[in-house]
Enzyme design. Sequence first.
Site, PDB file in Angstrom:
ATOM      1  N   GLU A 151      -2.073  -8.599  -8.064  1.00  0.00           N
ATOM      2  CA  GLU A 151      -1.152  -7.467  -8.020  1.00  0.00           C
ATOM      3  C   GLU A 151      -1.869  -6.135  -8.214  1.00  0.00           C
ATOM      4  OE1 GLU A 151       2.966  -5.930 -10.201  1.00  0.00           O
ATOM      5  OE2 GLU A 151       1.673  -7.380 -11.223  1.00  0.00           O
ATOM      6  N   GLU A 157      -2.030   2.235 -15.860  1.00  0.00           N
ATOM      7  CA  GLU A 157      -2.065   0.967 -16.588  1.00  0.00           C
ATOM      8  C   GLU A 157      -3.399   0.241 -16.475  1.00  0.00           C
ATOM      9  OE1 GLU A 157       1.502  -1.468 -16.185  1.00  0.00           O
ATOM     10  OE2 GLU A 157       2.531   0.238 -15.272  1.00  0.00           O
ATOM     11  N   HIS A 210       7.658  -7.547  -6.171  1.00  0.00           N
ATOM     12  CA  HIS A 210       8.401  -7.089  -7.342  1.00  0.00           C
ATOM     13  C   HIS A 210       9.272  -5.912  -6.918  1.00  0.00           C
ATOM     14  CE1 HIS A 210       5.616  -8.745 -10.758  1.00  0.00           C
ATOM     15  NE2 HIS A 210       6.497  -9.638 -10.332  1.00  0.00           N
ATOM     16  N   ARG A 216      11.133   2.232 -12.936  1.00  0.00           N
ATOM     17  CA  ARG A 216      10.966   0.863 -13.406  1.00  0.00           C
ATOM     18  C   ARG A 216      12.288   0.224 -13.823  1.00  0.00           C
ATOM     19  NH1 ARG A 216       8.195  -3.155 -11.915  1.00  0.00           N
ATOM     20  NH2 ARG A 216       6.082  -2.769 -12.579  1.00  0.00           N
ATOM     21  N   GLU A 245      11.517  -7.178 -11.590  1.00  0.00           N
ATOM     22  CA  GLU A 245      10.713  -6.958 -12.790  1.00  0.00           C
ATOM     23  C   GLU A 245      11.051  -5.549 -13.274  1.00  0.00           C
ATOM     24  OE1 GLU A 245       6.152  -7.556 -14.291  1.00  0.00           O
ATOM     25  OE2 GLU A 245       6.508  -6.141 -12.654  1.00  0.00           O
TER      26      GLU A 245
END
Length: 272
Positions: A151, A157, A210, A216, A245
């Site tokens: 991914e 991140e 996802h 998010r 997700e």
Amino acid sequence: MQISAVISVDELTRNGADWAPLAAMLERCRTWGYDAVELAVRDPARVDARALEQALQSAGLAVAALATGTAYSADGLSFTHPDAGVRRAARERIADHCRLAARVGGFVILGLVRGRVSPGVTREQAEAWMDEGVAASCEAGARAGVRLLFEPINRYETDLVHTVEEGLALLDRIRAPNLGLLVDTFHMNIEEADICESLRRAGARVHHVHAADSNRCYPGAGHVDFGAVIQALEAMGYRGYLSAEILPRPDLEASLERAAANLRRLLGRDEL
């Protein structure tokens, strides 16, 4: 296309002592119209695989994938850690995920477990360790008869592999027949100039998606054009899962219920 919900086995089983909350959540996912679940599992060695199989069978849900990110976020395991013992433990943990996936089904996801470029380590060395970890995981997956997903994750991140193009380059380096690409619309909204064009470029190498909005949260809570995303996936011949997700906002149940309703509507599957 089918839809799946990402849920945490560790949080819902209370460290394996009580399976009732997980069983209840699986039943609710089925009621909301999910076809499968994507299970976040920190350490497969602590999971009662038989109890998990029974809970899934009772709910009538398949497993889309096993998420491995908490091996990194909770235990600090990564393919790029400067300590060789930690790198080895990360590879062993993913091998355990592969063995669990062989029992319950689904892909094994390689996401945050790739790690970062640590201080004092060159980017070239970190990338070499990452590739070594991915290749070893694919070998473990092959022994278990399991496929894996890599991914791309946004720059905030990790500092390794942010874009679809970079993900495809990694697949070209590893050249493992059981390795595909996982794309995440949240990360793509940050890193890709054009989400749909990036999907088209990846084509058949996209094995899992996802579905999360720009914030998010559940699809429909932000500004990602999921209608266009689904059209692009359909044109590519994608037949895998759209996996929610998402952040639990306003709470876990409401977010997953809204995600299912919106994804089903976009797919033309309003009726349960």
